[in-house]
Design a protein around this motif. Structure first.
Motif, PDB file in Angstrom:
ATOM      1  N   ILE A  27      23.189   7.837  15.943  1.00 25.25           N
ATOM      2  CA  ILE A  27      21.707   7.461  15.335  1.00 25.25           C
ATOM      3  C   ILE A  27      20.661   7.867  15.434  1.00 25.25           C
ATOM      4  O   ILE A  27      20.458   8.373  16.426  1.00 25.25           O
ATOM      5  N   ARG A  28      19.976   8.181  14.220  1.00 20.20           N
ATOM      6  CA  ARG A  28      19.216   8.614  14.080  1.00 20.20           C
ATOM      7  C   ARG A  28      18.565   7.520  13.697  1.00 20.20           C
ATOM      8  O   ARG A  28      18.060   6.709  13.023  1.00 20.20           O
ATOM      9  N   VAL A  29      16.640   7.333  14.698  1.00 26.28           N
ATOM     10  CA  VAL A  29      15.576   6.848  14.285  1.00 26.28           C
ATOM     11  C   VAL A  29      14.555   6.975  13.699  1.00 26.28           C
ATOM     12  O   VAL A  29      13.836   8.151  14.211  1.00 26.28           O
ATOM     13  N   ASP A  30      14.038   6.577  12.211  1.00 22.74           N
ATOM     14  CA  ASP A  30      12.980   6.799  12.474  1.00 22.74           C
ATOM     15  C   ASP A  30      11.713   5.733  11.799  1.00 22.74           C
ATOM     16  O   ASP A  30      11.936   4.202  11.526  1.00 22.74           O
ATOM     17  N   VAL A  31      10.379   6.103  12.584  1.00 19.87           N
ATOM     18  CA  VAL A  31       9.452   5.551  12.313  1.00 19.87           C
ATOM     19  C   VAL A  31       8.707   5.055  11.227  1.00 19.87           C
ATOM     20  O   VAL A  31       8.127   6.604  11.497  1.00 19.87           O
ATOM     21  N   PHE A  32       8.456   4.416  11.045  1.00 21.34           N
ATOM     22  CA  PHE A  32       6.767   4.729   9.802  1.00 21.34           C
ATOM     23  C   PHE A  32       6.472   3.359   9.721  1.00 21.34           C
ATOM     24  O   PHE A  32       6.682   2.579  10.447  1.00 21.34           O
ATOM     25  N   ARG A  33       5.117   3.105   8.492  1.00 18.31           N
ATOM     26  CA  ARG A  33       3.916   2.404   9.042  1.00 18.31           C
ATOM     27  C   ARG A  33       4.474   1.361   7.939  1.00 18.31           C
ATOM     28  O   ARG A  33       5.045   1.515   7.208  1.00 18.31           O
ATOM     29  N   SER A  34       4.595   0.025   8.272  1.00 21.34           N
ATOM     30  CA  SER A  34       5.312  -1.157   7.508  1.00 21.34           C
ATOM     31  C   SER A  34       3.954  -0.872   6.438  1.00 21.34           C
ATOM     32  O   SER A  34       3.043  -0.360   5.816  1.00 21.34           O
ATOM     33  N   SER A  35       4.464  -1.462   5.152  1.00 20.94           N
ATOM     34  CA  SER A  35       3.637  -1.279   4.235  1.00 20.94           C
ATOM     35  C   SER A  35       4.044  -2.664   3.070  1.00 20.94           C
ATOM     36  O   SER A  35       4.666  -2.862   3.171  1.00 20.94           O
ATOM     37  N   GLY A  36       3.095  -2.510   1.879  1.00 20.78           N
ATOM     38  CA  GLY A  36       3.660  -3.941   1.415  1.00 20.78           C
ATOM     39  C   GLY A  36       3.314  -3.385  -0.087  1.00 20.78           C
ATOM     40  O   GLY A  36       3.803  -1.807  -0.557  1.00 20.78           O
ATOM     41  N   PRO A  37       2.450  -4.500  -1.385  1.00 21.84           N
ATOM     42  CA  PRO A  37       3.314  -3.499  -2.409  1.00 21.84           C
ATOM     43  C   PRO A  37       2.312  -3.003  -2.912  1.00 21.84           C
ATOM     44  O   PRO A  37       0.959  -3.247  -2.591  1.00 21.84           O
ATOM     45  N   GLY A  38       2.921  -1.472  -3.610  1.00 24.68           N
ATOM     46  CA  GLY A  38       1.566  -0.650  -4.476  1.00 24.68           C
ATOM     47  C   GLY A  38       1.663   0.418  -2.985  1.00 24.68           C
ATOM     48  O   GLY A  38       0.679   1.149  -3.383  1.00 24.68           O
ATOM     49  N   GLY A  39       2.589   0.472  -2.067  1.00 24.16           N
ATOM     50  CA  GLY A  39       1.824   1.187  -0.696  1.00 24.16           C
ATOM     51  C   GLY A  39       0.787   1.335   0.582  1.00 24.16           C
ATOM     52  O   GLY A  39       0.398   1.643   0.795  1.00 24.16           O
ATOM     53  N   GLN A  40       0.228  -0.150  -0.078  1.00 21.55           N
ATOM     54  CA  GLN A  40      -0.766  -0.484   0.593  1.00 21.55           C
ATOM     55  C   GLN A  40       0.036  -0.883   2.019  1.00 21.55           C
ATOM     56  O   GLN A  40       0.901  -1.503   2.450  1.00 21.55           O
ATOM     57  N   SER A  41      -0.857   0.109   3.146  1.00 20.83           N
ATOM     58  CA  SER A  41      -0.075  -0.425   4.633  1.00 20.83           C
ATOM     59  C   SER A  41      -0.494  -1.900   4.626  1.00 20.83           C
ATOM     60  O   SER A  41      -1.597  -2.700   4.520  1.00 20.83           O
ATOM     61  N   VAL A  42       0.425  -3.396   5.851  1.00 18.74           N
ATOM     62  CA  VAL A  42      -0.207  -4.185   5.956  1.00 18.74           C
ATOM     63  C   VAL A  42       0.127  -4.247   8.056  1.00 18.74           C
ATOM     64  O   VAL A  42      -0.213  -4.692   8.613  1.00 18.74           O
ATOM     65  N   ASN A  43       0.219  -2.621   7.957  1.00 19.99           N
ATOM     66  CA  ASN A  43       0.330  -2.394   9.931  1.00 19.99           C
ATOM     67  C   ASN A  43      -0.508  -1.482  10.218  1.00 19.99           C
ATOM     68  O   ASN A  43       0.065  -0.435   9.349  1.00 19.99           O
ATOM     69  N   THR A  44      -1.782  -1.617  11.336  1.00 13.61           N
ATOM     70  CA  THR A  44      -2.360   0.105  11.506  1.00 13.61           C
ATOM     71  C   THR A  44      -0.872   0.934  12.219  1.00 13.61           C
ATOM     72  O   THR A  44      -1.693   1.815  12.391  1.00 13.61           O
ATOM     73  N   THR A  45       0.489   0.777  12.857  1.00 10.55           N
ATOM     74  CA  THR A  45       0.508   1.231  13.823  1.00 10.55           C
ATOM     75  C   THR A  45       1.876   1.803  12.957  1.00 10.55           C
ATOM     76  O   THR A  45       2.486   0.938  12.323  1.00 10.55           O
ATOM     77  N   ASP A  46       2.555   2.726  14.407  1.00  7.04           N
ATOM     78  CA  ASP A  46       3.980   2.997  12.862  1.00  7.04           C
ATOM     79  C   ASP A  46       5.613   2.372  14.092  1.00  7.04           C
ATOM     80  O   ASP A  46       5.708   2.135  14.843  1.00  7.04           O
ATOM     81  N   SER A  47       5.193   0.445  13.280  1.00  6.02           N
ATOM     82  CA  SER A  47       6.168  -0.282  13.895  1.00  6.02           C
ATOM     83  C   SER A  47       7.159  -0.179  13.537  1.00  6.02           C
ATOM     84  O   SER A  47       8.294  -1.262  14.069  1.00  6.02           O
ATOM     85  N   ALA A  48       7.622   0.011  12.140  1.00  8.01           N
ATOM     86  CA  ALA A  48       8.461  -0.237  11.594  1.00  8.01           C
ATOM     87  C   ALA A  48       9.303   1.108  11.620  1.00  8.01           C
ATOM     88  O   ALA A  48       9.453   1.808  11.904  1.00  8.01           O
ATOM     89  N   VAL A  49      10.997  -0.043  11.557  1.00  8.11           N
ATOM     90  CA  VAL A  49      12.139   1.348  12.089  1.00  8.11           C
ATOM     91  C   VAL A  49      12.935   0.845  11.122  1.00  8.11           C
ATOM     92  O   VAL A  49      13.831   0.683  10.294  1.00  8.11           O
ATOM     93  N   ARG A  50      13.347   3.232  11.037  1.00 11.17           N
ATOM     94  CA  ARG A  50      15.042   2.752   9.785  1.00 11.17           C
ATOM     95  C   ARG A  50      15.654   3.261  10.902  1.00 11.17           C
ATOM     96  O   ARG A  50      15.921   4.443  11.619  1.00 11.17           O
TER      97      ARG A  50
END
Length: 368
Positions: free
Chosen positions: A238-261
């Motif tokens: 498994i390769r794990v990538d973490v990134f910041r959750s985003s909303g429409p238009g690329g707007q950040s909806v979370n100030t931490t890198d909580s999203a996971v791929r």
């Protein structure tokens, strides 16, 4: 004298309902509910949160199924009493109420009859739906979001729990992709007939000239399986990538890198999650979906199944299963079953039962 002879209609409903009870096997259902209730009442149930959720979810589904069957039987009895009252009192208002209830029961029993056709190995599991924008640029991204709303509205109208797991927004409008879970009795069996390429034809709201535009979106449906945890996935795979959750238009909806791929390197399967607030929760949710995909793949290979339950969907002209036409005329048509309606806005608002029932019957005929 009031003419309210519905004897044949009631007899036909009784006959269909007897067949349904036989297929559902009410006695076995009650036994299963008793077994699950005993497990749910165990004092140490919530020591294992995942197992506890599986038990309570399964119990809720079985209880709902039994309640539905018992409710129909009660309604049939009440309808016959209502007809007698209308005839004895020569009351047209009561007669109209009886006719309305008859039509409602015919619809309910018809829906339940379709559900009895769902006898696949994983048909009773929750469904994980992934929608991806295909050919068509910004119109396709907008169409993908329209389809996502359509399925969420369908779930809402039926009182089913829907959880959005991941959404990748497009830059101008709509979404690149989205993944969501629908937890309901026979969710996978019901919604698996929605898998395939969907096509939209309309006057583009994004082009200056307002030209007619054809766009595509792919719908993939997989079962979320309890036994997925039995699939061991080595960390090295498994390769794990973490990134910041985003909303429409690329707007950040979370100030931490909580999203996971998660990327499963041997198969190339990619699963992203950003619904939960913490990275740990998103990783756990992503892993469960990945394990479900891998278990499905493993069982297909073991059984030498050539048919892919999730579908190999290209989101282009070659693999269309339904067309939504908004211009020059109004129509939604399933290209497999020939089922069609002339009110696309109603369909986009979640009115999918006719298409789903036709798809399940079509699939059953092909299997037979």
């Amino acid at each position: 004298m009031l003419d309210l002879d519905l004897t044949q209609e009631i007899a036909a409903l009784r006959s269909t309902f007897r067949d349904i009870r036989s297929v559902v096997d009410v006695d076995a259902l009650e036994t299963e509910i008793a077994r699950l209730s005993e497990q749910a009442g165990a004092p140490d149930l919530w020591d294992d949160t995942e197992k506890a959720q599986q038990v309570t979810s399964a119990l809720s589904h079985r209880q709902s199924e039994l309640a539905r069957v018992n409710s129909i039987e009660s309604r049939l009895d009440d309808l016959e009493v209502l007809i007698e009252l209308a005839q004895e009192a020569d009351d047209e208002e009561t007669a109209a109420e009886a006719r309305t209830e008859l039509a409602a029961l015919q619809q309910t029993i018809g829906d339940l009859e379709v559900q009895t056709l769902l006898d696949g190995e994983w048909d009773d599991r929750p469904a994980v739906i992934t929608i991806r924008a295909g050919a068509g640029g910004v119109d396709a991204a907008d169409f993908a979001e329209m389809l996502m709303r359509m399925y969420l509205r369908w779930a809402e109208q039926h009182g089913y729990k829907a959880t959005v797991m991941d959404t990748s927004y497009a830059e101008e409008a709509g979404i690149k992709s989205a993944t969501f879970e629908i937890d309901a009795p026979y969710a996978f069996g019901t919604l698996s007939v929605e898998a395939g390429t969907h096509r939209l034809v309309r006057m583009s709201p994004f082009g200056a000239a307002g030209k007619r535009q054809t766009s595509f979106a792919a719908v993939e449906v997989i079962p979320l399986m309890e036994e997925a945890g039995a699939i061991e996935v080595p960390e090295s795979d498994i390769r794990v990538d973490v990134f910041r959750s985003s909303g429409p238009g690329g707007q950040s909806v979370n100030t931490t890198d909580s999203a996971v791929r998660l990327t499963h390197l041997p198969t190339g399967i990619v699963v992203s999650m950003q619904n939960e607030k913490s990275q740990i929760q998103n990783r756990a949710a992503a892993m469960r979906v990945l394990q479900s995909r891998l278990l499905l793949l493993q069982k297909e290979q073991e059984a030498a199944q050539k048919k892919e339950l999730a579908g190999n969907i290209t989101a282009s002209w070659g693999d269309q299963m339904r067309s939504y036409v908004l211009a020059p005329y109004q129509m939604v048509k399933d290209l497999r079953t020939e089922y069609e309606v002339g009110n696309p806005s109603q369909v986009f608002d979640g009115d999918l039962d006719g298409f789903i029932a036709a798809g399940i019957k079509w699939r059953k005929r092909k299997q037979d």
